[in-house]
Each structure stands twice: as C-alpha cells, then as structure tokens.
Design a protein around this motif. Structure first.
Motif, PDB file in Angstrom:
ATOM      1  N   UNK A  98       0.838  -1.209   0.000  1.00  0.00           N
ATOM      2  CA  UNK A  98       0.000   0.000   0.000  1.00  0.00           C
ATOM      3  C   UNK A  98       0.868   1.252   0.000  1.00  0.00           C
ATOM      4  N   UNK A  99       0.296   2.342  -0.512  1.00  0.00           N
ATOM      5  CA  UNK A  99       0.956   3.646  -0.442  1.00  0.00           C
ATOM      6  C   UNK A  99       0.561   4.317   0.865  1.00  0.00           C
ATOM      7  N   UNK A 100       1.544   4.767   1.629  1.00  0.00           N
ATOM      8  CA  UNK A 100       1.274   5.365   2.930  1.00  0.00           C
ATOM      9  C   UNK A 100       1.596   6.852   2.926  1.00  0.00           C
ATOM     10  N   UNK A 101       0.591   7.659   3.181  1.00  0.00           N
ATOM     11  CA  UNK A 101       0.774   9.082   3.447  1.00  0.00           C
ATOM     12  C   UNK A 101       0.461   9.259   4.928  1.00  0.00           C
ATOM     13  N   UNK A 102       1.403   8.885   5.759  1.00  0.00           N
ATOM     14  CA  UNK A 102       1.218   8.839   7.210  1.00  0.00           C
ATOM     15  C   UNK A 102       2.275   9.710   7.861  1.00  0.00           C
ATOM     16  N   UNK A 103       1.818  10.696   8.622  1.00  0.00           N
ATOM     17  CA  UNK A 103       2.742  11.614   9.288  1.00  0.00           C
ATOM     18  C   UNK A 103       2.079  12.158  10.541  1.00  0.00           C
ATOM     19  N   UNK A 104       2.549  11.721  11.708  1.00  0.00           N
ATOM     20  CA  UNK A 104       1.893  12.151  12.943  1.00  0.00           C
ATOM     21  C   UNK A 104       2.286  13.565  13.353  1.00  0.00           C
ATOM     22  N   UNK A 105       3.146  14.206  12.567  1.00  0.00           N
ATOM     23  CA  UNK A 105       3.458  15.612  12.812  1.00  0.00           C
ATOM     24  C   UNK A 105       2.518  16.546  12.051  1.00  0.00           C
ATOM     25  N   UNK A 106       1.735  15.999  11.149  1.00  0.00           N
ATOM     26  CA  UNK A 106       0.787  16.811  10.383  1.00  0.00           C
ATOM     27  C   UNK A 106      -0.365  17.232  11.283  1.00  0.00           C
ATOM     28  N   UNK A 107      -0.869  18.439  11.077  1.00  0.00           N
ATOM     29  CA  UNK A 107      -1.971  18.928  11.889  1.00  0.00           C
ATOM     30  C   UNK A 107      -3.275  18.203  11.626  1.00  0.00           C
ATOM     31  N   UNK A 108      -3.460  17.759  10.393  1.00  0.00           N
ATOM     32  CA  UNK A 108      -4.689  17.082   9.993  1.00  0.00           C
ATOM     33  C   UNK A 108      -4.404  16.214   8.788  1.00  0.00           C
ATOM     34  N   UNK A 109      -5.279  15.250   8.547  1.00  0.00           N
ATOM     35  CA  UNK A 109      -5.149  14.443   7.329  1.00  0.00           C
ATOM     36  C   UNK A 109      -5.465  15.276   6.098  1.00  0.00           C
ATOM     37  N   UNK A 110      -6.362  16.255   6.242  1.00  0.00           N
ATOM     38  CA  UNK A 110      -6.688  17.156   5.130  1.00  0.00           C
ATOM     39  C   UNK A 110      -5.452  17.910   4.655  1.00  0.00           C
ATOM     40  N   UNK A 111      -4.702  18.515   5.579  1.00  0.00           N
ATOM     41  CA  UNK A 111      -3.519  19.288   5.219  1.00  0.00           C
ATOM     42  C   UNK A 111      -2.401  18.365   4.731  1.00  0.00           C
ATOM     43  N   UNK A 112      -2.305  17.174   5.304  1.00  0.00           N
ATOM     44  CA  UNK A 112      -1.324  16.187   4.857  1.00  0.00           C
ATOM     45  C   UNK A 112      -1.575  15.791   3.409  1.00  0.00           C
ATOM     46  N   UNK A 113      -2.830  15.545   3.074  1.00  0.00           N
ATOM     47  CA  UNK A 113      -3.179  15.187   1.702  1.00  0.00           C
ATOM     48  C   UNK A 113      -2.927  16.355   0.760  1.00  0.00           C
ATOM     49  N   UNK A 114      -3.306  17.548   1.200  1.00  0.00           N
ATOM     50  CA  UNK A 114      -3.053  18.752   0.395  1.00  0.00           C
ATOM     51  C   UNK A 114      -1.562  18.892   0.093  1.00  0.00           C
ATOM     52  N   UNK A 115      -0.710  18.624   1.076  1.00  0.00           N
ATOM     53  CA  UNK A 115       0.740  18.750   0.889  1.00  0.00           C
ATOM     54  C   UNK A 115       1.266  17.812  -0.185  1.00  0.00           C
ATOM     55  N   UNK A 116       0.644  16.656  -0.338  1.00  0.00           N
ATOM     56  CA  UNK A 116       1.099  15.723  -1.392  1.00  0.00           C
ATOM     57  C   UNK A 116       0.767  16.266  -2.778  1.00  0.00           C
ATOM     58  N   UNK A 118       0.597  19.519  -3.386  1.00  0.00           N
ATOM     59  CA  UNK A 118       1.567  20.604  -3.544  1.00  0.00           C
ATOM     60  C   UNK A 118       2.873  20.058  -4.096  1.00  0.00           C
ATOM     61  N   UNK A 119       3.333  18.951  -3.520  1.00  0.00           N
ATOM     62  CA  UNK A 119       4.590  18.338  -3.959  1.00  0.00           C
ATOM     63  C   UNK A 119       4.522  17.874  -5.406  1.00  0.00           C
ATOM     64  N   UNK A 120       3.317  17.528  -5.846  1.00  0.00           N
ATOM     65  CA  UNK A 120       3.136  17.068  -7.225  1.00  0.00           C
ATOM     66  C   UNK A 120       2.742  18.196  -8.174  1.00  0.00           C
ATOM     67  N   UNK A 121       2.788  19.447  -7.683  1.00  0.00           N
ATOM     68  CA  UNK A 121       2.436  20.623  -8.484  1.00  0.00           C
ATOM     69  C   UNK A 121       1.026  20.530  -9.065  1.00  0.00           C
TER      70      UNK A 121
END
Length: 299
Positions: A98-116, A118-121
């Motif tokens: 599976x692909x994991x976008x897991x980061x317990x330093x992120x404020x929310x899963x919404x912002x974590x997903x948004x950041x991915x 951003x990284x992909x332009x």
C-alpha cells in the motif's frame, strides 16, 4: 481514473474528500463513504469483495485510526492510506504494498493530503476560498485554534442531520465563503449553550509530574461541546492539560494548551485505553482513570 474513499465521520474526514475532488485530474470520478473506526473492517471487507471494487483504480482510507488491526486487509497496491494519528506511524514498516501518506506531525489528514498535491504541483486550480477551508479544517483538527471560524465550522458540521460528511461537502464544495443566516443562528445558539455549560461546571485541579515535568491539569464533567469546555479550562484556570469526562457516553477527552509539548496520546492510552494526536486525544472511562482522578481537588 476512478477513486473510492473511506473517510472518517468528522470535519477532517470531509476535508480529505474535498481536497481529492478539488485537486485530482479533471474527469476523475470520486466516490466516498464515511465510516467510524469500529465498523470500518466489516464495511471495507464487504465492499472489497464486491464487484464494485473492481471499478476503482485507487482506494483511499483517510483519517481513520485503524493502524493496529487492519494491515492484513489494507496492504494492497491500489490502496492509499492518509492519516496523522500517532499509532499509524508505528506500524508503517508492516505495509509492503500500500501507499502510505502517514505523518503524525501533520496537523490534519486534510492538510497532509493537500501537501502531497503541492509536492506534485497539482494545486494551481485551487481557489482562495478552498484554501481557506483547508486551513480552517487543519486549525480545528490540530487543535491550534488560531481562527474563530474553525470552531464555528465544526459547530456547523455537527449540526447537520443525516450523512454529515456528504452534506458538508455539498455545502462547502466551493470552499469557505462565510456562513449563511441559518448557520449564524446555529452558531449563536451553540455559544449560548456553551456558556450555560461553562457556568454550571465544577472544576478540579492538580499539579502532576508527566514526562519529567510538573504540569497543571484541570478536569471537569461535561456532555456538551467538549472542546469548548476544555479550552475554557486552559484559558481560565491556566491548565496545560484539560481533561473532560463525559458520564453520559462514558468517554474522556484530553486537550493541551498551545504552549504545551506533552503528547496526549500517551496519556489517553495509559489512562483511558485510548489514542489520538499529540494535541488532542480521547478514550473511555476506566479504573485507571478513576484512580488517577483521586488526586484532583475542587477549585
């Protein structure tokens, strides 16, 4: 591209669906279902075994604290897991496919997903109203509370009757453009009820050594607007940590001040068989919690 999302039944869960709808490539079909952690395995395995699952190129599991018991059914190449719960980070090595976008330093899963994205332009099409909604959701779920709108947004979310995630997405599909008159009335009524709850509170206080430091902890019993009650304990009584016990549903919530560095998920696990994030966590009333409460004195 066809995407199916299993998402949590809260504001952050709705945010994950909105971000996906906004930032996936044009023409992408996005469907979703909101689930709670207790029912996830039953609902997911039934859907995964159905012919419908074959119609989707990507399956996302968002903002669900299910790390310790579902690796066996989720470790598949077309599954992406998006989560910021502390417990998910500990089991990352168990996933092989599976692909994991897991980061317990992120404020929310919404912002974590948004950041991915951003990284992909892939964020050029995002409007200022959509970005503002992402920020409010992140502010609330991280319990940073820089913006008053974030608390109001959560009030509006939980006022919705029926499938809250679906209704919230329909209402805010274009982002945050302010509240309508009905929502303003709901927020006003909520604040009056919060004030009444706070006026009737009996507050308890203790100074407790946690993680090598003495910390001021305040507690209270409440069954309405737990976050507002916790913030009142922090703001009014100088608590670093607020504990709110809900006798009606036998749960306990932990919140910390913005200046605290203590990981509340540790306390929730130790005292309440719970889990959560560093800033906000929860669990159930246990014998350990009741014994712990004996050290508190009424204010």
């Amino acid at each position: 591209m066809n995407i199916f999302i299993f998402t949590d039944k809260d504001l952050d869960g709705a945010g994950c669906v909105l971000v996906t709808k906004w930032l996936e490539s044009p023409g992408t079909k996005v469907k979703f279902v909101s689930v709670n952690e207790q029912d996830f395995r039953t609902i997911f395995t039934k859907w995964w075994a159905s012919p419908d699952a074959e119609d989707y190129d990507k399956v996302m599991v968002c903002d669900l604290n299910i790390a310790d018991s579902h690796v066996d059914v989720l470790d598949h190449s077309k599954i992406t897991i998006v989560d910021h719960h502390v417990s998910h980070g500990a089991v990352k090595p168990l996933y092989k496919h599976a692909t994991l976008l897991v980061n317990d330093h992120a404020g929310s899963s919404t912002k974590l997903l948004y950041a991915t994205y951003v990284a992909a332009n892939k964020t050029s099409a995002l409007t200022s109203q959509q970005y503002e909604l992402i920020n409010f959701i992140n502010d609330y779920d991280s319990y940073t509370l820089r913006y008053p709108e974030s608390l109001d947004l959560n009030t509006v979310f939980f006022s919705l009757q029926g499938d809250r995630v679906k209704l919230f997405i329909e209402r805010f599909i274009d982002g945050y453009k302010g509240f309508d008159d009905n929502e303003k009335n709901i927020i006003k009524f909520h604040k009056l009820k919060v004030q009444q709850t706070i006026n009737e509170l009996k507050v308890f206080k203790a100074t407790i050594p946690l993680d090598g430091e003495s910390r001021v902890v305040c507690s209270a019993f409440a069954d309405y607007s737990i976050n507002d009650v916790a913030q009142h304990l922090i703001n009014t009584y100088g608590a670093e940590i607020a504990i709110v016990i809900n006798l009606k549903n036998k749960t306990v919530s932990f919140r910390r001040s913005s200046s605290s560095n203590y990981d509340l998920s540790i306390l929730a696990k130790k005292l309440a068989n719970g889990a959560g994030h560093k800033r906000a966590a929860g669990g159930v009333i246990t014998d350990q919690l009741l014994a712990f409460s004996n050290i508190f004195k009424p204010i």
